[in-house]
Design a protein around this motif. Structure first.
Motif, short mmCIF file in Angstrom:
data_model
loop_
_atom_site.label_atom_id
_atom_site.label_comp_id
_atom_site.label_asym_id
_atom_site.label_seq_id
_atom_site.Cartn_x
_atom_site.Cartn_y
_atom_site.Cartn_z
N PRO A 195 0.56 -0.91 0.37
CA PRO A 195 -0.09 0.28 -0.50
C PRO A 195 0.67 1.63 0.27
O PRO A 195 0.55 2.39 -0.66
N GLU A 196 1.86 1.36 0.92
CA GLU A 196 2.93 2.44 0.62
C GLU A 196 3.36 2.32 -0.77
O GLU A 196 4.42 3.64 -0.54
N ALA A 197 3.75 1.38 -1.85
CA ALA A 197 4.29 2.32 -2.44
C ALA A 197 3.65 2.38 -3.56
O ALA A 197 3.88 2.67 -4.02
N ILE A 198 2.30 2.20 -3.15
CA ILE A 198 0.89 3.24 -4.40
C ILE A 198 0.88 4.18 -4.17
O ILE A 198 0.85 5.34 -3.20
N ASP A 199 0.86 5.21 -5.31
CA ASP A 199 0.44 6.90 -5.82
C ASP A 199 -0.26 6.63 -7.58
O ASP A 199 -0.22 6.63 -7.86
N ILE A 200 -1.64 7.12 -6.96
CA ILE A 200 -3.14 6.97 -8.07
C ILE A 200 -2.80 9.10 -7.95
O ILE A 200 -3.78 9.63 -6.67
N ARG A 201 -2.69 9.36 -9.22
CA ARG A 201 -3.21 10.51 -9.12
C ARG A 201 -4.46 10.98 -9.94
O ARG A 201 -4.24 9.77 -11.61
N SER A 202 -4.98 11.51 -10.27
CA SER A 202 -6.40 12.43 -11.56
C SER A 202 -5.51 13.42 -12.64
O SER A 202 -4.26 13.30 -12.39
N VAL A 209 -12.24 14.43 -19.98
CA VAL A 209 -12.34 13.32 -19.72
C VAL A 209 -11.41 13.15 -19.11
O VAL A 209 -10.94 13.83 -18.18
N LYS A 210 -11.08 12.13 -16.96
CA LYS A 210 -10.86 12.36 -16.65
C LYS A 210 -9.88 11.04 -16.40
O LYS A 210 -10.47 9.41 -16.67
N GLY A 211 -8.41 10.86 -16.51
CA GLY A 211 -7.83 9.68 -16.13
C GLY A 211 -7.42 9.79 -14.92
O GLY A 211 -6.90 10.43 -13.87
N LEU A 212 -6.50 8.46 -14.31
CA LEU A 212 -6.11 7.86 -13.07
C LEU A 212 -4.40 7.46 -13.31
O LEU A 212 -4.59 6.84 -14.97
N VAL A 213 -3.70 7.99 -13.08
CA VAL A 213 -1.99 7.79 -13.27
C VAL A 213 -1.56 6.96 -12.01
O VAL A 213 -1.69 8.15 -11.01
N ALA A 214 -1.54 5.71 -12.33
CA ALA A 214 -1.54 4.85 -10.76
C ALA A 214 0.36 4.53 -11.28
O ALA A 214 1.08 3.87 -12.32
N THR A 215 0.94 4.83 -10.09
CA THR A 215 2.90 4.21 -10.19
C THR A 215 2.25 3.68 -8.50
O THR A 215 1.72 3.43 -8.23
N ALA A 216 3.45 2.63 -8.94
CA ALA A 216 3.41 1.43 -7.68
C ALA A 216 4.56 1.32 -8.08
O ALA A 216 5.42 0.91 -8.72
N ARG A 217 5.60 0.82 -5.84
CA ARG A 217 7.32 0.18 -7.01
C ARG A 217 7.38 -0.97 -5.88
O ARG A 217 6.67 -1.18 -5.36
N ALA A 218 8.08 -1.29 -6.70
CA ALA A 218 8.10 -2.97 -6.28
C ALA A 218 9.10 -3.01 -5.10
O ALA A 218 10.28 -2.97 -5.43
N LEU A 219 8.57 -3.64 -4.14
CA LEU A 219 9.43 -2.69 -2.46
C LEU A 219 9.95 -4.79 -2.90
O LEU A 219 11.05 -4.63 -1.87
#
Length: 229
Positions: A195-202, A209-219
């Motif tokens: 959970p702490e490695a995930i960031d989601i931004r609009s 149109v509304k998009g979501l950009v999710a970044t997730a780091r492999a810990l």
């Protein structure tokens, strides 16, 4: 002239099927339309991915290959790989990226998102633009991405927010899994990202149109069987 398929499900459902798995002449046309529509989402997603010139990068569901071309422009000393479920899209992407393929700076394959044909810890970056709608809800596809990422590596997923997609009649539940920010977070966690490695931004796109950009780091790294090319 080729005719659009007419059997079962209605026009919008058939369009949704072509977007999920383009095939035949209509699938090729859908792929060309996708290249135009996805230009802005790719710009946002690749900016978030921020690949280095010597990275090993994978794109899941690369469609007609426009994103691969941009990745190849940035990854000049590393390698770009791609996996696609549609033969029609694979053909388009090969045409678009012929020089990078000939120079052996790129490798493309067809296959199942739930069984990536690469070994554990193969990639520094993984990209997926408007493809998570076709992931399995159990998170197996995301789990495979987590497996092939190196520790410290990044996944970037772009999706159009559910609040926008409910207005699109072709994006029905039989062809598309839609997401708001919390649903996107859940599938990333289900696939093994902390959970702490995930960031989601609009992200705001043209025409409301509304998009979501999710970044997730492999810990950490999930290990499992792989299926070599």
């Amino acid at each position: 002239m080729a005719r659009a398929p007419s059997e079962g499900g209605g026009l919008w459902h058939r369009l949704g099927c072509q977007l999920a798995h383009p095939e035949g002449p209509w699938g090729t046309l859908a792929g060309r339309v996708m290249a135009r529509i996805n230009a802005t989402p790719y710009r946002h997603a690749i900016a978030a991915l921020a690949p280095y010139p010597d990275d090993q990068v994978l794109e899941i569901g690369f469609g007609p290959g426009a994103g691969l071309a941009e990745l190849a422009r940035r990854v000049t000393r590393g390698h770009v790989c791609g996996l696609e479920a549609s033969d029609a899209m694979l053909r388009l992407a090969r045409r678009r990226n012929g020089a990078a393929l000939a120079a052996r700076r790129m490798t493309l394959a067809m296959g199942d998102f739930r069984r990536l044909p690469w070994a554990d810890r193969s990639f520094d970056r993984v990209l997926g633009v408007n493809v998570a709608y076709f992931f399995d809800p159990d998170g197996d596809a995301v789990g495979e991405i987590a497996r092939v990422l190196r520790p410290g590596g990044w996944l970037v997923l772009y999706v159009t927010d559910r609040a926008t997609m409910v207005r699109w009649p072709f994006a029905g539940p039989r062809t598309h899994v839609t997401y708001d920010a919390e649903a996107l977070r859940r599938i990333l966690e289900r696939g093994g990202f902390a959970p702490e490695a995930i960031d989601i931004r609009s992200s705001r796109l043209p025409l409301g149109v509304k998009g979501l950009v999710a970044t997730a780091r492999a810990l950490s790294v999930r290990t499992g069987s792989h299926h070599p090319l």
